[in-house]
Design an enzyme around this catalytic site. Sequence first.
Site, PDB file in Angstrom:
ATOM      1  N   HIS A  53     -23.256 -45.956   9.453  1.00  0.00           N
ATOM      2  CA  HIS A  53     -24.440 -46.616  10.102  1.00  0.00           C
ATOM      3  C   HIS A  53     -25.276 -45.923  11.237  1.00  0.00           C
ATOM      4  O   HIS A  53     -24.690 -44.914  11.571  1.00  0.00           O
ATOM      5  CB  HIS A  53     -23.903 -48.064  10.908  1.00  0.00           C
ATOM      6  CG  HIS A  53     -23.071 -47.940  11.788  1.00  0.00           C
ATOM      7  ND1 HIS A  53     -21.980 -47.369  11.725  1.00  0.00           N
ATOM      8  CD2 HIS A  53     -23.510 -47.985  13.212  1.00  0.00           C
ATOM      9  CE1 HIS A  53     -21.329 -47.576  12.973  1.00  0.00           C
ATOM     10  NE2 HIS A  53     -22.455 -47.852  13.810  1.00  0.00           N
ATOM     11  N   HIS A  55     -26.191 -46.248  14.206  1.00  0.00           N
ATOM     12  CA  HIS A  55     -26.031 -46.090  15.849  1.00  0.00           C
ATOM     13  C   HIS A  55     -25.768 -44.687  16.261  1.00  0.00           C
ATOM     14  O   HIS A  55     -25.226 -43.959  15.606  1.00  0.00           O
ATOM     15  CB  HIS A  55     -24.990 -47.171  16.420  1.00  0.00           C
ATOM     16  CG  HIS A  55     -25.373 -48.445  16.175  1.00  0.00           C
ATOM     17  ND1 HIS A  55     -24.324 -49.301  16.289  1.00  0.00           N
ATOM     18  CD2 HIS A  55     -26.798 -49.003  16.692  1.00  0.00           C
ATOM     19  CE1 HIS A  55     -25.119 -50.815  16.202  1.00  0.00           C
ATOM     20  NE2 HIS A  55     -26.474 -50.415  16.529  1.00  0.00           N
ATOM     21  N   ASP A 143     -18.349 -49.435  11.875  1.00  0.00           N
ATOM     22  CA  ASP A 143     -18.194 -50.670  12.965  1.00  0.00           C
ATOM     23  C   ASP A 143     -18.545 -51.898  12.442  1.00  0.00           C
ATOM     24  O   ASP A 143     -19.472 -51.957  11.417  1.00  0.00           O
ATOM     25  CB  ASP A 143     -19.375 -50.229  14.007  1.00  0.00           C
ATOM     26  CG  ASP A 143     -19.136 -49.277  14.849  1.00  0.00           C
ATOM     27  OD1 ASP A 143     -18.046 -48.573  14.610  1.00  0.00           O
ATOM     28  OD2 ASP A 143     -19.898 -48.769  15.745  1.00  0.00           O
ATOM     29  N   ASP A 175     -12.224 -50.616  13.114  1.00  0.00           N
ATOM     30  CA  ASP A 175     -12.948 -50.700  14.331  1.00  0.00           C
ATOM     31  C   ASP A 175     -12.118 -51.628  15.324  1.00  0.00           C
ATOM     32  O   ASP A 175     -11.754 -52.647  15.056  1.00  0.00           O
ATOM     33  CB  ASP A 175     -14.139 -51.447  14.015  1.00  0.00           C
ATOM     34  CG  ASP A 175     -14.936 -51.797  15.311  1.00  0.00           C
ATOM     35  OD1 ASP A 175     -14.662 -51.329  16.460  1.00  0.00           O
ATOM     36  OD2 ASP A 175     -16.225 -52.293  15.131  1.00  0.00           O
ATOM     37  N   SER A 347     -21.832 -59.964  20.643  1.00  0.00           N
ATOM     38  CA  SER A 347     -21.299 -58.433  20.185  1.00  0.00           C
ATOM     39  C   SER A 347     -21.521 -58.358  18.544  1.00  0.00           C
ATOM     40  O   SER A 347     -21.501 -59.311  17.784  1.00  0.00           O
ATOM     41  CB  SER A 347     -20.198 -58.377  20.560  1.00  0.00           C
ATOM     42  OG  SER A 347     -19.248 -57.304  19.944  1.00  0.00           O
ATOM     43  N   GLY A 348     -21.526 -57.091  18.280  1.00  0.00           N
ATOM     44  CA  GLY A 348     -21.490 -56.569  16.741  1.00  0.00           C
ATOM     45  C   GLY A 348     -20.157 -56.398  16.363  1.00  0.00           C
ATOM     46  O   GLY A 348     -20.004 -55.792  15.169  1.00  0.00           O
ATOM     47  N   HIS A 349     -18.998 -56.202  17.207  1.00  0.00           N
ATOM     48  CA  HIS A 349     -17.804 -55.877  16.708  1.00  0.00           C
ATOM     49  C   HIS A 349     -16.685 -57.059  16.661  1.00  0.00           C
ATOM     50  O   HIS A 349     -17.118 -57.924  17.223  1.00  0.00           O
ATOM     51  CB  HIS A 349     -17.438 -54.983  17.810  1.00  0.00           C
ATOM     52  CG  HIS A 349     -18.063 -53.657  17.989  1.00  0.00           C
ATOM     53  ND1 HIS A 349     -17.995 -52.493  17.097  1.00  0.00           N
ATOM     54  CD2 HIS A 349     -19.354 -53.232  18.843  1.00  0.00           C
ATOM     55  CE1 HIS A 349     -18.622 -51.474  17.549  1.00  0.00           C
ATOM     56  NE2 HIS A 349     -19.759 -52.116  18.568  1.00  0.00           N
ATOM     57  N   ASP A 425     -28.063 -29.460  27.207  1.00  0.00           N
ATOM     58  CA  ASP A 425     -29.172 -29.548  28.317  1.00  0.00           C
ATOM     59  C   ASP A 425     -30.367 -30.172  28.091  1.00  0.00           C
ATOM     60  O   ASP A 425     -30.650 -30.997  28.669  1.00  0.00           O
ATOM     61  CB  ASP A 425     -29.239 -28.206  28.864  1.00  0.00           C
ATOM     62  CG  ASP A 425     -28.924 -28.310  30.442  1.00  0.00           C
ATOM     63  OD1 ASP A 425     -28.102 -29.260  30.921  1.00  0.00           O
ATOM     64  OD2 ASP A 425     -29.361 -27.408  31.171  1.00  0.00           O
TER      65      ASP A 425
END
Lengths: 539, 539
Positions: A53, A55, A143, A175, A347-349, A425
């Site tokens: 996915h 993220h 997830d 997950d 939450s998404g979990h 950096d």
Amino acid sequence: MNCMALCYGDDIIVLDAGMMFPDDELLGVDSVIPDWSWLEERREHVRALFLTHGHEDHIGAVPFFISEFAVPVYGTAFTLALSERKLDEHDLMSEAKLNVVEYNQVIEAGPFKVEFIRVTHSIVQAAALAITTPLGVVVHTGDFKVDPTPTDNQLFDLHSFAEYGKRGVLLLMSDSTNADRPGYTPSERAVRPRLEEIIARAEHRVVVSSFSTSIHRMQQIIDLSHEYGRKVGLLGRSMLEVTEIAHNLGKLSIPDNLLLRPQDIMSVARSKVTVMLSGTQGEPMSAMSRVAVDNHRQFSVSPGDTVVLSARMIPGNEKAIYRMINHYARRGVELVYGNMTPPVHVSGHASAEECKLLLNLLRPKYFLPIHGEYRQMSIHASHAQHMRVNGVEESFILETGDTLEIDKRGARKGAKVQVGRVCIDSGSIDEFVDDIVIRDRRHLSEDGFVLPIIAINKHSGKAEGLPEIVSRGFMSKMENGADLMQGARQVVAKTLESSSPEERGDWGVMQEKIRADLKRYISKQTSRRPLIMPVILEV
Amino acid sequence: MNCMALCYGDDIIVLDAGMMFPDDELLGVDSVIPDWSWLEERREHVRALFLTHGHEDHIGAVPFFISEFAVPVYGTAFTLALSERKLDEHDLMSEAKLNVVEYNQVIEAGPFKVEFIRVTHSIVQAAALAITTPLGVVVHTGDFKVDPTPTDNQLFDLHSFAEYGKRGVLLLMSDSTNADRPGYTPSERAVRPRLEEIIARAEHRVVVSSFSTSIHRMQQIIDLSHEYGRKVGLLGRSMLEVTEIAHNLGKLSIPDNLLLRPQDIMSVARSKVTVMLSGTQGEPMSAMSRVAVDNHRQFSVSPGDTVVLSARMIPGNEKAIYRMINHYARRGVELVYGNMTPPVHVSGHASAEECKLLLNLLRPKYFLPIHGEYRQMSIHASHAQHMRVNGVEESFILETGDTLEIDKRGARKGAKVQVGRVCIDSGSIDEFVDDIVIRDRRHLSEDGFVLPIIAINKHSGKAEGLPEIVSRGFMSKMENGADLMQGARQVVAKTLESSSPEERGDWGVMQEKIRADLKRYISKQTSRRPLIMPVILEV
């Protein structure tokens, strides 16, 4: 920075290529990506990259991966569209072989057959991967949560999981983020009552910050605003770009004439507008932070506006977020954030019961909790242990660099491989930062530096005049730094004088002696330990 | 770092002298105390220091205060005993004029009459101050909650507050820490069911970390351990010292033979021992952190032990605390932490309803929320605004440096005064750190330093050879730092050559020219911005 390699014989596929945002200990570093040395040594065997996915912690390192490994990349349309945006930034689109995959499509890569299975998560088009290998099926959940009423009605594909479970699963990787929370994670729809109350009752502007990839959340805010006669303004680069991507892919429906251009937001009546901003974590340059200190070009809040934080606080960001909230409080706005019932964020979990549901559906022989801190993976493993009678033979907890080996005789932890992190950096591909440099920065950040400089006459081999000493970040003039420096010059001069001609002939030896003597002197006088670096200049 | 001055005419009393622990942005700083410049200018008018209770954020700067202001200090026995401990560390006991005060005793200091009133809080012997001035009564709550069932049965003194309320209060200054939480804060007794369940059921060791000043919490753990046949071991310097102080003052009762010496803890059967550790916030050198990584001289945990965090996570410390918890998870212990019902920790600060109770009891004319972030003070002020009909005429929100002026005509915000923070490096009194030094450290921490060194012949005024360039924390050899340095030397050499003899005669001008040219070169090549500091050496 999620990234996993799955090998059968020599063949390798890679699952996800995420980045992470550095913590405060990585001074001056902008982002962190996985160290792929182990993969680079096996470059010719890498077959493909699969993305679960979109993220950042799963796709953030895709540009860096692409520039190292010229293999096809597979993912759902939305996941790849977000990856494209990152590849564009690095001018790498021409090198990328991106392949859009539909749910239940099977991709072959070497000996692996990879099926994408639909899961529900806080981003649209998330997928689990069911990977058929000659030895058995490996399932990687990506997830997920099991949302029985997702706002887009795209249901978690229980049936495909059940099918695999019936046929037999060798290994489940699942997950663990919320495995330590009891019960079920509420559906995304659970935020609607709270958002509706806010949007319906607010007398003035409603300002909502949520993750820019939370398309479901955004859809609900857009729908409610439309229903209650509010136009919607979007601010912040990621908010604008991701919205456009989701809209183009048909994942976000926006009524005609609802959206305001950023420059028009302030000219609409305050009671007729909802504004969505990126910057939930108090990132200093985000739209949300800039509005907090009234430093945004196109928008400002006034007393009576309602400001809503519809996102979780990622551990480590609390201080920055609360600082931002305090600034909003100073502007006299109504604030909505944190835990409440009904919730303003979910939450998404998956919580514990959903984790167990997956274990029940898939009945894996081996279980590997992934994606979570150790404390969460360890609770997830203990859930699986309770299911021993149902078939889970063994659970393993792996940390970065650990390997799991499975063959006909069974499963076991293998040897550790070389992995690690690469610090970047400035966002460019070349600019990685060495660990030594970061160590030096840490040292410098604590007590600054002291540099004794000695000019040595290359003909006579003797020091010219008194040594010079420069320092920064150590002591200021106000702190009697000048007296101390005078003393330090004498110490260095004495070290020089008392050295034998042989020692004086070897600069390395002299540098070490000067460093040691000066360190002792400074530590005795101040109890500080600056970085001391003697410089010998041949003149 | 709580500290407030109350003035009538020229006379000044000071309420609390706290320190704070620096955040990550104050690099290398150990602690932060208030800047007393304003008080120092009025030194001869400072009459006394009054301490409300013994937490670090109220007494941590007492040694620094004492060394500046030779005035009497007033507080309850336990508060002063904790202050003594700090004064001893700084060898300042002989200079301190500490005066133990009983509840309801009234101390006169200049035009002020100060009565200590008992409040309940997470530390024993906390006090509010009712200060009678010629203009009216000012009440400062200190930190409090209204605990109807404190474990030591020392009740919140509602009656004294009621008495003052009846007679009339000019100004109330009240703790706002939890003013944004609805309802009541549960009594300290609310943690007993959870602690009892843990201590009764645990098969092996019970390891509890709580704040070392939480004497009530400690008492409950000691009582329960005794009841269930467990000896108690204490580890960590502050835990041992504070326990002894509380015990000597009769504030902590410990059954005979219950306490184990630290060196004996490991020789007691695992099911017969409770261990209390300091270090709830993941402080790296604390007992709790050292046991987490199995690096404590006298104690280690084993799988099956139960580890309990009975304290809140102070915002900003979450990451360090979770890292510590993950280490415990790796050791296979049972973990108990976070929010749960019944709770394993309760707050010591008043929630909204208790805040309103105080406002009702005292019916102040003016209200000043204190002790909280802006968002909490602003909610506390809005509670008071709802009570306008009952007499609160006006609420003010002050931030550090703000003043409130009250006279017969009314109350208003006054001019800002010079305040600020003083950063302390090593805990010693002299070692304050200049803000410039901290700014340099921050700059150094981000991109390190680059020092071009040019030897100039003092007779000819010409540079001797190529300039030398040294750097640290900037780029390593692996990052092509060497090539860049070679280029930088050429840049400096060119700047030197192209300068006129007049410029070369002025070192300041030359340093600035070199800095500017080098900065441009480095920024173009690397997009980094190290601290550049040209050194010109006369040889």
